[in-house]
Enzyme design. Sequence first.
Site, PDB file in Angstrom:
ATOM      1  N   CYS A  60       0.788  -1.124   0.026  1.00 50.11           N
ATOM      2  CA  CYS A  60      -0.039  -0.105  -0.022  1.00 50.11           C
ATOM      3  C   CYS A  60       0.786   1.230  -0.006  1.00 50.11           C
ATOM      4  CB  CYS A  60      -0.812   0.105   1.195  1.00 50.11           C
ATOM      5  SG  CYS A  60      -1.567  -1.509   1.607  1.00 50.11           S
TER       6      CYS A  60
ATOM      7  N   ARG B  92       1.394   1.912  -5.974  1.00 54.27           N
ATOM      8  CA  ARG B  92       1.911   0.818  -4.869  1.00 54.27           C
ATOM      9  C   ARG B  92       0.562   0.234  -4.495  1.00 54.27           C
ATOM     10  NH1 ARG B  92       7.196   0.323  -2.759  1.00 54.27           N
ATOM     11  NH2 ARG B  92       8.186   2.035  -4.062  1.00 54.27           N
TER      12      ARG B  92
ATOM     13  N   TRP C 130      -3.563  -1.931  -1.207  1.00 54.22           N
ATOM     14  CA  TRP C 130      -3.731  -3.285  -2.190  1.00 54.22           C
ATOM     15  C   TRP C 130      -4.363  -4.181  -0.974  1.00 54.22           C
ATOM     16  CZ3 TRP C 130      -1.560  -7.886  -1.739  1.00 54.22           C
ATOM     17  CH2 TRP C 130      -1.386  -8.906  -2.765  1.00 54.22           C
TER      18      TRP C 130
ATOM     19  N   ASN D  69       0.437  -0.219   6.146  1.00 55.72           N
ATOM     20  CA  ASN D  69       1.197  -1.087   5.264  1.00 55.72           C
ATOM     21  C   ASN D  69       1.800  -2.118   5.756  1.00 55.72           C
ATOM     22  OD1 ASN D  69       2.294  -2.020   2.846  1.00 55.72           O
ATOM     23  ND2 ASN D  69       3.770  -0.228   2.474  1.00 55.72           N
ATOM     24  N   GLY D  70       1.422  -3.293   5.410  1.00 60.37           N
ATOM     25  CA  GLY D  70       1.882  -4.621   5.916  1.00 60.37           C
ATOM     26  C   GLY D  70       0.860  -5.558   6.520  1.00 60.37           C
TER      27      GLY D  70
ATOM     28  N   GLU E 279      10.624 -13.323 -19.470  1.00 60.33           N
ATOM     29  CA  GLU E 279      10.320 -11.863 -19.408  1.00 60.33           C
ATOM     30  C   GLU E 279       9.273 -11.105 -20.413  1.00 60.33           C
ATOM     31  OE1 GLU E 279      10.755  -9.969 -16.869  1.00 60.33           O
ATOM     32  OE2 GLU E 279      10.742  -7.924 -17.878  1.00 60.33           O
TER      33      GLU E 279
ATOM     34  N   LYS F 182       5.688  -9.978 -18.970  1.00 54.36           N
ATOM     35  CA  LYS F 182       5.383  -8.464 -19.348  1.00 54.36           C
ATOM     36  C   LYS F 182       3.997  -8.685 -20.174  1.00 54.36           C
ATOM     37  CE  LYS F 182       7.336  -6.355 -17.600  1.00 54.36           C
ATOM     38  NZ  LYS F 182       8.613  -6.557 -16.779  1.00 54.36           N
TER      39      LYS F 182
ATOM     40  N   GLU G 182       1.366  -9.626 -17.382  1.00 55.11           N
ATOM     41  CA  GLU G 182       1.086  -8.638 -16.218  1.00 55.11           C
ATOM     42  C   GLU G 182       0.282  -7.643 -16.805  1.00 55.11           C
ATOM     43  OE1 GLU G 182       5.050  -7.362 -15.343  1.00 55.11           O
ATOM     44  OE2 GLU G 182       4.427  -7.580 -13.372  1.00 55.11           O
TER      45      GLU G 182
ATOM     46  N   HIS H  50       8.859 -30.685 -25.534  1.00 52.70           N
ATOM     47  CA  HIS H  50       8.452 -31.879 -24.225  1.00 52.70           C
ATOM     48  C   HIS H  50       7.059 -31.243 -23.597  1.00 52.70           C
ATOM     49  CE1 HIS H  50      12.349 -33.564 -25.138  1.00 52.70           C
ATOM     50  NE2 HIS H  50      12.937 -32.434 -25.220  1.00 52.70           N
TER      51      HIS H  50
ATOM     52  N   LYS I 269       3.300  -2.258  -7.661  1.00 54.93           N
ATOM     53  CA  LYS I 269       4.643  -2.101  -7.846  1.00 54.93           C
ATOM     54  C   LYS I 269       5.923  -2.859  -6.982  1.00 54.93           C
ATOM     55  CE  LYS I 269       8.180  -0.314 -10.228  1.00 54.93           C
ATOM     56  NZ  LYS I 269       8.522  -1.094 -11.527  1.00 54.93           N
TER      57      LYS I 269
HETATM   58  C1  AGP Z   1       7.876  -6.693 -12.981  1.00 54.55           C
HETATM   59  O1  AGP Z   1       7.201  -6.224 -14.308  1.00 54.55           O
HETATM   60  C2  AGP Z   1       7.075  -7.057 -11.695  1.00 54.55           C
HETATM   61  N1  AGP Z   1       6.101  -6.021 -11.563  1.00 54.55           N
HETATM   62  C3  AGP Z   1       7.507  -7.831 -10.717  1.00 54.55           C
HETATM   63  O2  AGP Z   1       7.937  -9.280 -11.232  1.00 54.55           O
HETATM   64  C4  AGP Z   1       8.816  -7.364 -10.097  1.00 54.55           C
HETATM   65  O3  AGP Z   1       9.989  -7.415 -10.921  1.00 54.55           O
HETATM   66  C5  AGP Z   1       9.289  -8.127  -8.866  1.00 54.55           C
HETATM   67  O4  AGP Z   1       7.850  -7.878  -7.799  1.00 54.55           O
HETATM   68  C6  AGP Z   1      10.592  -7.681  -7.990  1.00 54.55           C
HETATM   69  O5  AGP Z   1      10.443  -6.478  -7.536  1.00 54.55           O
HETATM   70  P1  AGP Z   1      11.829  -5.828  -7.244  1.00 54.55           P
HETATM   71  O6  AGP Z   1      12.691  -5.821  -8.356  1.00 54.55           O
HETATM   72  O7  AGP Z   1      11.380  -4.294  -6.900  1.00 54.55           O
HETATM   73  O8  AGP Z   1      12.269  -6.521  -5.935  1.00 54.55           O
END
Ligand code: AGP
Length: 617
Positions: free
Chosen positions: A2, A27, A74, A100-101, A490, A494, A497, A513, A612
């Site tokens: 959050c 966030r 969040w 937050n937590g 990756e 992407k 996500e 496989h 994020k």
């Molecule tokens: C990346 O697009 C993601 N949102 C996510 O996988 C991110 O890379 C991961 O949570 C790690 O974050 P950090 O690099 O801030 O530790």
Amino acid sequence: MCGIVGYVGKQKAVSILLEGLKRLEYRGYDSAGVCVLQSGQLDVAKKIGRVDNLTREVSQRRFGGTTGIGHTRWATHGGVTDANAHPHLSSDAKFALIHNGVIENYGQMKQFLIGKGYTFRSETDTEVLCNLIAYHYAKEPVGNNGTNRFLESVRKSLRHVEGTYGIAVLCVDFPGELVAARKASPLLLGVGDGEYIIASDASALISRTQNVVYLKDGEIVHLTPASFSITTLDQADVSPVVDKITWSITDADRGDFAHFMEKEIFEQPLALENTMRGRFSEDGSTANFGGLNLTAAELRQIDRFLFCACGTAWHACLVTEHLIEQFARIPCEVDYASEFRYRNTPLHSNTLFFVVSQSGETIDTLAALREAKRKGHKVLAINNVVGSTIAREADGGIYQHVGPEIGVASTKAFTSQLMVGAMIALYVARLRDMSFSDGVKYVNALKGAPALVQRALEQAAHIQEIAKRYAQYHDMLFLGRLSLFPLALEGALKLKEISYIHAEGYPAAEMKHGPIALISESCPSVFFAPTNEIFPKVVSSMQEIKSRKGPVIAIVTERAELPSGLADEVIAIPDCHEAVLPIVAAIPVQLLSYYIAVERGCDVDKPRNLAKSVTVE
Ligand code: AGP
């Protein structure tokens, strides 16, 4: 995950809080709320959905006070409802709290408080803590030995908490004051001109001040309009260190771009320059890292590397593994931080241990760092956020220097992690068997990377056209080999996500496989096919897809000669040095995902269910 922000000063708090929340929205964005202390009462507004909903709500009411707190959520405990949104009030309406937590023992405390007559309006762990503070406050009608009763009731309550928190609290009896504290959730104090701002992230306060105090775990800050003090849970005084944030508000603005992700994709040539700046030796044959805190002799003793990270950062580590093994010939292992922390992996003294995290706040990566440190092992960090928890707890490391990354989908931080990894491989290779002339070639290749990335970016319009043709598919495969296998992972991440298309990444030859069962006209495959010794093998894999009617999007290097008609779409990137190839190859998959998501009308910068930085387990 959050975002939290709090203000104490002379200005109208609510507008500063709303601006902070807007900047913190990446966030977490399930719901948002503010509370302002005015005329002896706590006025709260909270709304599910985006900060804009909250702003509309606030504009219909009078929020005049100069002290307040705000939160963007969040969800962890309790669904996404107005009632579960923060701030929460204690049942006697004396306290307001944002959090937050995760408070792990909230169930027990809730039962205790219900027994004492406290009532609850939400399902959250946060409301429990708020009432616990009210309980301690009511129990101790005067401050002990002249101490501040508000501060002491927060302190006392936190001693009972198991779990993680970044909190900010207001009390009706203490106008103009705010108490905030942290344990494993980020929190920093902005020291402005006659005002203080507490926030979980520098972006929420950067428009008002660049002077900040990074709070440590177990610290509590007490703000009044005229001063601040920091103490620990055990009441020990802490001497604050005021740091300066090196970036400014313009770095956190979107400018003319439609999304932060788009801006950050196009910023990559500059970001890579910034990552490399000042990090090559004078003779131009190797890299230099001031922050590793290791001598060349110590580094020569290293016989194994271990990298821990999550998500995109984990993919960057896989590329680094390839380069270290290829160029420095040192065994390298990559682990998910979330697994490492519970796996009891052997950590021998000659293993060099790195954690990699853009935000420096990812809880699993932080836990991996702490687990290694608990074993007495030295931990180095690759990280983008100066002053982040991981940066502060690591024994040394390398900053990425790419400025704030706001788009939830990581782009410029990823390629800069690839750059740092490539530089580490060079550095340790030059301490071993890489020759001066090979070192010079490698350095020159890295220095040329920004220009090659720029050329790859020039494919944007072409990729956008391709995206239009593929935006309605439901499944996609990403296939690559060697250093581009992690790029396949990756690319798939992407796409998932931000566009919610199901996608998987595989080593191209592994496709036979199992995943080949997915292939049909409705499952396109994105292939990385650079010119190298196994190019013909990749072409064979493409043929296997094609003969099963699977559409093929080929990302090739310019010199590659594909059999005509094999690929439905071709995206060409420049030929480049092996250490630079993954960096350049990232561009087309970032752009493809971005344009597909835009085409599908997705909220690119705030994809559903994501935030994020993942600061809860
Ligand atoms: C990346 O697009 C993601 N949102 C996510 O996988 C991110 O890379 C991961 O949570 C790690 O974050 P950090 O690099 O801030 O530790």
